[in-house]
Scaffold this active site. Structure first.
Site, short mmCIF file in Angstrom:
data_model
loop_
_atom_site.label_atom_id
_atom_site.label_comp_id
_atom_site.label_asym_id
_atom_site.label_seq_id
_atom_site.Cartn_x
_atom_site.Cartn_y
_atom_site.Cartn_z
N LYS A 21 -14.06 -2.25 -6.39
CA LYS A 21 -13.67 -2.30 -4.98
C LYS A 21 -13.02 -0.99 -4.56
CE LYS A 21 -10.04 -4.36 -2.11
NZ LYS A 21 -9.02 -3.30 -2.15
N ASN A 22 -12.03 -0.54 -5.30
CA ASN A 22 -11.27 0.65 -4.89
C ASN A 22 -12.13 1.90 -4.91
OD1 ASN A 22 -8.96 -0.86 -4.49
ND2 ASN A 22 -8.11 -0.45 -6.51
N ARG A 29 -6.18 -1.13 4.65
CA ARG A 29 -5.57 0.18 4.57
C ARG A 29 -6.57 1.28 4.23
NH1 ARG A 29 -0.89 2.68 4.24
NH2 ARG A 29 -0.77 4.57 2.96
N CYS A 83 -2.93 -5.19 2.64
CA CYS A 83 -2.00 -6.14 2.03
C CYS A 83 -0.55 -5.79 2.36
CB CYS A 83 -2.17 -6.13 0.51
SG CYS A 83 -3.62 -7.02 -0.07
N ARG A 139 3.86 1.63 2.83
CA ARG A 139 2.91 2.60 2.29
C ARG A 139 2.59 3.62 3.38
NH1 ARG A 139 -1.69 -0.54 -1.02
NH2 ARG A 139 -2.01 -1.70 0.89
N PRO A 140 3.50 4.53 3.65
CA PRO A 140 3.28 5.50 4.73
C PRO A 140 2.15 6.45 4.39
CG PRO A 140 5.20 6.10 3.44
CD PRO A 140 4.77 4.75 2.94
N ILE A 141 1.60 7.08 5.43
CA ILE A 141 0.50 8.01 5.22
C ILE A 141 0.97 9.46 5.37
CG2 ILE A 141 -1.20 6.32 5.98
CD1 ILE A 141 -1.39 7.99 8.61
N ASP A 142 2.27 9.69 5.23
CA ASP A 142 2.78 11.04 5.43
C ASP A 142 2.17 12.04 4.45
OD1 ASP A 142 4.32 9.54 3.54
OD2 ASP A 142 5.74 11.20 3.45
N LEU A 143 1.89 11.61 3.22
CA LEU A 143 1.30 12.54 2.25
C LEU A 143 -0.14 12.89 2.63
CD1 LEU A 143 2.70 11.18 -1.13
CD2 LEU A 143 3.53 13.10 0.25
N ASP A 191 -1.86 -2.63 -9.91
CA ASP A 191 -2.80 -3.69 -9.54
C ASP A 191 -3.00 -4.72 -10.65
OD1 ASP A 191 -3.20 -2.85 -6.98
OD2 ASP A 191 -5.21 -2.05 -7.29
N ILE A 210 5.76 1.31 -8.20
CA ILE A 210 4.87 1.86 -7.18
C ILE A 210 5.18 1.30 -5.79
CG2 ILE A 210 2.47 2.30 -6.54
CD1 ILE A 210 3.28 3.52 -9.24
N ARG A 254 -11.46 -10.38 -0.55
CA ARG A 254 -11.40 -8.94 -0.33
C ARG A 254 -11.65 -8.16 -1.62
NH1 ARG A 254 -6.26 -7.20 0.88
NH2 ARG A 254 -7.26 -5.17 1.11
#
Length: 427
Positions: A22-23, A99, A123, A128-132, A313, A335, A405
């Site tokens: 999936k990932n 996400r 989820c 889980r910010p997207i700043d990076l 996971d 994490i 999912r």
């Protein structure tokens, strides 16, 4: 709304094929936006998230076609063609569902010179910010602004320049996004402290098959020399190491014996080592792993970490398995800060788990008892399924859309190795 009903106590045994990851699939699909030629993906899992991503690609102007599979293929074969992007905006109503949708930001920006993407959903397992993602894209030449829940990115002159970025912490998604953006930049890019997960390797190999120039694949430093254009390709999605690990835990918690096929044991190193430490027998084949358990499980001390460490996971599945261990186990989640939401549901089934901050102490119990429980996220859902397989009586798991999912044909696969499991509708 559907539920999964499990009547526990059966020892699982037999052969179980593992689907495409999936990932990895959700990372490979947006690669199609980087070229006007077709990208064909084999071994694509039949999952709700894959379907949602396909709808997002359609919104952007790409066509998607499901083809007939060859006998040696697992899963579906899909060809995506983005001959011309009809939109550079990924809207909220699609992106909010998962996400991984943020991964179209880099490819759209690289292809069209601009992109507008809604902030993602997915989820609810923590912040889980997207700043990076944004800092990495800025480092290779993007101009960015955020407003009204959207990220707008532009490449001055219509093409990214390339550059250098060192991640302060390892980020899988941000590494994926910046790699896809950098492969068609004017100049070279150097990405340091890059994630090394097998899914990153799979992405880089797919991009190379499309004509990208990437050195250092599988290491923490990626050297990317931008090319003028990418071409189409045919590529097989890697096996799902998390699905394989989940079914390995099912063998362990039921005292079973399952041979997992279409797997890469190298990608599962930390999971297989932890199973061995718990007293489970693991035999690795060329494209298979046999997992068998007899006698009590041993307790473990585990801490999640980026690859090649123990995967976050797999934390929930091991927690369920260790509920049947002979002694106290200690799990530390490094994490995500909110990934113990399955603990109260496992407690309803008789588990003895205490959580303090990011550490959980799991004391093994003699018996688990079936109960109605509610799934809170994808991997938590599987932990409840595993507990149900080992519990006395019937377990009813609701909110199974989380499972859909990430686990293809779950009831069918478990039934094939002896589980008493079925899907039921409240209607």
């Amino acid at each position: 709304m559907d539920r999964i009903l499990i009547r526990g106590g059966n020892r699982l045994s037999g052969t179980l094929p593992i689907s495409g990851a999936k990932n990895a699939a959700l990372t490979l699909l947006p690669c199609a936006l980087l070229t006007d030629e077709p990208l064909t993906l084999r071994n694509l899992p039949r999952l709700a998230d894959v379907d949602s991503f396909g709808h997002l690609l359609n919104q952007l102007g790409a066509s998607t076609a499901i083809e007939g599979s060859r006998p040696e293929d697992f899963g579906r074969v899909m060809t995506i063609r983005a001959g011309q992007l009809t939109s550079t905006e990924a809207p909220y109503d699609i992106v909010r569902k998962m996400r991984a949708s943020i991964l179209v930001l880099g490819p759209i920006l690289a292809r069209a010179g601009e992109a507008r993407v809604s902030l993602p959903g997915g989820c609810a397992i923590g912040n889980r910010p997207i700043d990076l993602h944004l800092k990495a894209l800025e480092a290779i030449g993007a101009d960015l602004e955020m407003s009204a829940g959207y990220v707008t990115a532009r490449a001055p002159g219509g093409r990214l320049a390339g550059g250098r970025y060192s991640f302060p912490i390892v980020s899988v998604g941000a590494t994926e996004n910046v790699v896809m953006a950098a492969v068609t930049a004017k100049g070279g890019s150097r990405i340091e402290n890059a994630a090394r997960e097998p899914e990153i390797v799979d992405l880089c190999r797919c991009l190379v098959a499309m004509g990208a120039q990437i050195d250092g694949i599988g290491t923490e430093t990626l050297e990317i020399e931008g090319v003028d254009r990418l071409h189409g390709a045919t590529y097989a999605v890697m096996p799902d190491r998390i699905e394989a690990g989940s079914y390995a835990c099912a063998a362990a918690i039921t005292g079973g014996d399952i041979e997992l096929t279409n797997v890469d044991a190298h990608d599962m190193g930390a999971t297989l080592d932890a199973l061995r430490d718990a007293g489970v027998t693991v035999v690795e084949g060329r494209k298979s792993v046999r997992v068998s358990a007899s006698g009590p499980l041993r307790p473990l001390t585990l801490s999640t970490a980026p690859f090649p460490g123990f995967a976050t996971d797999m934390q929930a599945q091991f927690m369920a398995m260790l509920c049947k261990a002979d002694g106290a186990s200690v799990l530390t989640e490094t994490i995500f800060e909110n990934r113990y939401m399955h603990v109260p549901e496992l407690a309803r089934m008789g588990a003895d788990i205490q959580v303090r901050g990011r550490t959980a102490v799991v004391r093994g119990v003699d018996r688990l008892v079936g109960a109605p429980v509610m799934a809170t996220d994808l991997r938590a859902s599987m932990s409840l399924i595993l507990a149900g397989l080992a519990a006395e009586g019937e377990t009813a798991v609701s909110r199974v859309y989380h499972l859909d999912r990430g686990y293809e044909r779950l009831e069918e696969k478990f039934s094939a190795v002896g589980a008493d499991i079925e899907r039921a509708s409240d209607g």
